[in-house]
Design an enzyme around this catalytic site. Structure first.
Site, PDB file in Angstrom:
ATOM      1  N   THR A   6       2.281 -16.898  -7.405  1.00  0.00           N
ATOM      2  CA  THR A   6       3.648 -17.386  -7.153  1.00  0.00           C
ATOM      3  C   THR A   6       3.686 -18.852  -6.734  1.00  0.00           C
ATOM      4  OG1 THR A   6       5.782 -16.764  -6.209  1.00  0.00           O
ATOM      5  CG2 THR A   6       3.858 -16.673  -4.728  1.00  0.00           C
ATOM      6  N   ASP A  37      11.925 -11.962  -3.755  1.00  0.00           N
ATOM      7  CA  ASP A  37      11.474 -12.552  -5.031  1.00  0.00           C
ATOM      8  C   ASP A  37      10.080 -12.197  -5.568  1.00  0.00           C
ATOM      9  OD1 ASP A  37      10.406 -14.121  -2.949  1.00  0.00           O
ATOM     10  OD2 ASP A  37      11.393 -15.980  -3.539  1.00  0.00           O
ATOM     11  N   GLU A  49      11.447 -23.419  -9.210  1.00  0.00           N
ATOM     12  CA  GLU A  49      11.789 -22.167  -9.920  1.00  0.00           C
ATOM     13  C   GLU A  49      12.535 -22.374 -11.236  1.00  0.00           C
ATOM     14  OE1 GLU A  49      12.309 -22.691  -6.646  1.00  0.00           O
ATOM     15  OE2 GLU A  49      10.707 -21.424  -5.851  1.00  0.00           O
ATOM     16  N   ARG A  82      -0.900 -20.304  -1.198  1.00  0.00           N
ATOM     17  CA  ARG A  82      -1.271 -21.714  -1.404  1.00  0.00           C
ATOM     18  C   ARG A  82      -2.782 -21.907  -1.314  1.00  0.00           C
ATOM     19  NH1 ARG A  82       3.888 -25.273   0.719  1.00  0.00           N
ATOM     20  NH2 ARG A  82       5.252 -23.521   1.067  1.00  0.00           N
ATOM     21  N   GLU A  85       1.940 -17.544   3.174  1.00  0.00           N
ATOM     22  CA  GLU A  85       1.757 -18.932   2.734  1.00  0.00           C
ATOM     23  C   GLU A  85       0.275 -19.277   2.587  1.00  0.00           C
ATOM     24  OE1 GLU A  85       4.090 -20.777   1.664  1.00  0.00           O
ATOM     25  OE2 GLU A  85       5.942 -20.048   2.588  1.00  0.00           O
TER      26      GLU A  85
END
Ligand code: DMJ
Length: 450
Positions: free
Chosen positions: A432, A212, A346, A83, A79
């Site tokens: 992502t 994913d 998504e 981010r 994360e």
């Protein structure tokens, strides 16, 4: 919508990680190890590309004056990378302002101890102060998660490029090496790998949660390298072939979906997270030879259409967290615990890619349906909130404005409705978390351009 989301975050939660839009306060949580301002960092590049100049300056000032990296706490390596590092790098590339680069590099250094394992596969959790790292308590037998250690490549290559320090690139190249050598059951990549032995711990395969973005970063690594990283392309092609062979299914009602795999047994469900795959497969298809290109474009369109159905079949026109294809249920959540929508991106992400790559108007129509549904069901007095049940027109709110709503959902919606040359797919790949990173155009470099 972006201005409303930002203004309320600024008013009630600036410096906290997320806004709680019902109670009008901030949320800190425990994902970022004492780091603050996740919404600021995630919002920066979106504010910038939307030309919300004043708001961008407010966000930048917070980074300059208040963003403290000397923290002590347990952070998710994944994360923080997608981010914070992703957001800072993208904003540096868009603006050229040094502060974003130096913060990204400083934070990148703090993540390195997580790689000190026998295989070099990082553990999922790191204390940003002490450098101690460990695996998630819930991950079987001390394993590391495919989607976590497989989603560092893009950012870490840029950290090496900008710092001149090869260590970041070495770390992710080693991950690639371990993954390319390990035996894959039926060509598939399970989600749990031991950082000690380098072998799979459990045979659960998913293109949604836990798997994913590993697949996403293979094809995007190849694109970001200006199509030089042929190893990544081959791994992507082989993985997709195995997915097509073993996981892609059609429901009784004719909907194409990607099932999950548990030791050879199929679980006929798709998570909202898996809906990014329509966009990924369409992006990858552009560079495939004729017949494969067409097959993959059809697959991408079918998956995106199934994900649209999961929205269209709900009362709110927003999609559930997971939906099933067991007898009697088609693209709907059958479990109470799967009916919520937390402002995830998504599905609109796939609409954006499919729009840019086909220009079929239905993708804009579908995106507009989402805009209207967000306005109707998720907008509250002080921001946007997730909802607990997409199958009622009077849903209760979860009181959380996720930072990825500003980073991704609103950015992809914006890109769906503007010209193709705004963050052109020829020049940028999106990490992502939808933070754009520049493609390393080698021909421009050879011609002496930076
Ligand atoms: C985001 O943080 C990223 O898109 C990640 O890859 C998956 N989960 C969220 C959004 O749903």
């Amino acid at each position: 919508m972006m201005k409303f989301a930002w203004d309320n975050y600024k008013q009630y939660a600036l410096g906290k990680n997320e806004l709680r839009p019902l109670t009008k306060n901030g949320h800190i949580g425990n994902m970022f190890g004492g780091l603050r301002g996740a919404t600021v960092i995630d919002a920066l590049d979106t504010l910038y590309i939307m030309e919300l100049e004043e708001e961008f300056q407010e966000a930048k000032q917070w980074v300059e004056k208040s963003f403290d990296l000397n923290v002590n706490g347990e952070a998710s390596l994944f994360e923080v990378n997608i981010r914070y590092i992703g957001g800072l790098l993208a904003t540096y590339y868009l603006t050229g302002e040094e502060v974003f680069k130096s913060k990204a590099l400083e934070l990148g250094e703090k993540l390195l101890p997580a790689f000190n394992t026998p295989t070099g596969i990082p553990r999922g959790v790191i204390n940003l102060g002490s450098g101690m790292s460990w695996s998630w308590g819930w991950a079987s037998a001390g394993s590391s998660i495919l989607a976590e250690f497989g989603t560092l490549h893009l950012e870490f290559l840029h950290l090496s490029e900008l710092s001149g320090n090869p260590v970041f690139a070495e770390k992710v190249r080693n991950i690639r090496r371990v993954l390319s050598r390990v035996e894959k059951p039926q060509g598939l990549y399970p989600n749990f790998l031991s950082p000690v032995t380098g072998s799979w711990v459990q045979h659960h395969v998913s293109i949604g949660g836990l798997g994913d973005s590993f697949y996403e970063y293979l094809i995007k690594s190849w694109l970001m390298s200006d199509k030089k990283d042929s190893e990544a392309k081959k791994m992507y092609d082989d993985a997709l072939e195995a997915i097509e062979k073993h996981l892609v299914k059609k429901s009784a009602g004719g909907l194409t979906y990607i099932a999950e795999w548990r030791g050879g047994i199929l679980d006929h469900k798709m998570g909202h997270l898996a809906c990014f795959s329509g966009g990924m497969i369409a992006l990858g298809a552009q560079h495939s030879p004729g017949d494969r290109r067409q097959r993959h474009m059809e697959l991408a369109a079918e998956i995106t259409s199934t994900c649209h159905e999961s929205y269209a079949r709900s009362d709110t026109k927003l999609g559930p967290e997971a939906f099933r294809f067991d007898a009697g249920s088609e693209a709907t959540a059958t479990r109470l615990s799967e009916r919520y929508y937390i402002l995830r991106p998504e599905v609109v992400e796939s609409y954006m890619y499919l729009w840019r790559l086909t220009h079929q108007p239905k993708y804009r129509h579908w995106g507009w349906e989402v805009v209207q549904a967000l306005e109707k069901y998720c907008r509250v007095e002080a921001g946007f909130s997730g909802i607990r049940d997409v199958y009622t027109t009077t849903p209760t709110h979860d009181n959380m404005q996720q930072s990825f709503f500003l980073a991704e959902t609103l950015k992809y919606l914006y890109l769906l409705f503007c010209e193709d040359d705004v963050l052109s797919l020829e020049d940028w790949v999106f990490n992502t978390e939808a933070h754009p990173l520049p493609i390393n155009h080698t021909d421009l470099k050879a011609a002496g351009q930076p």
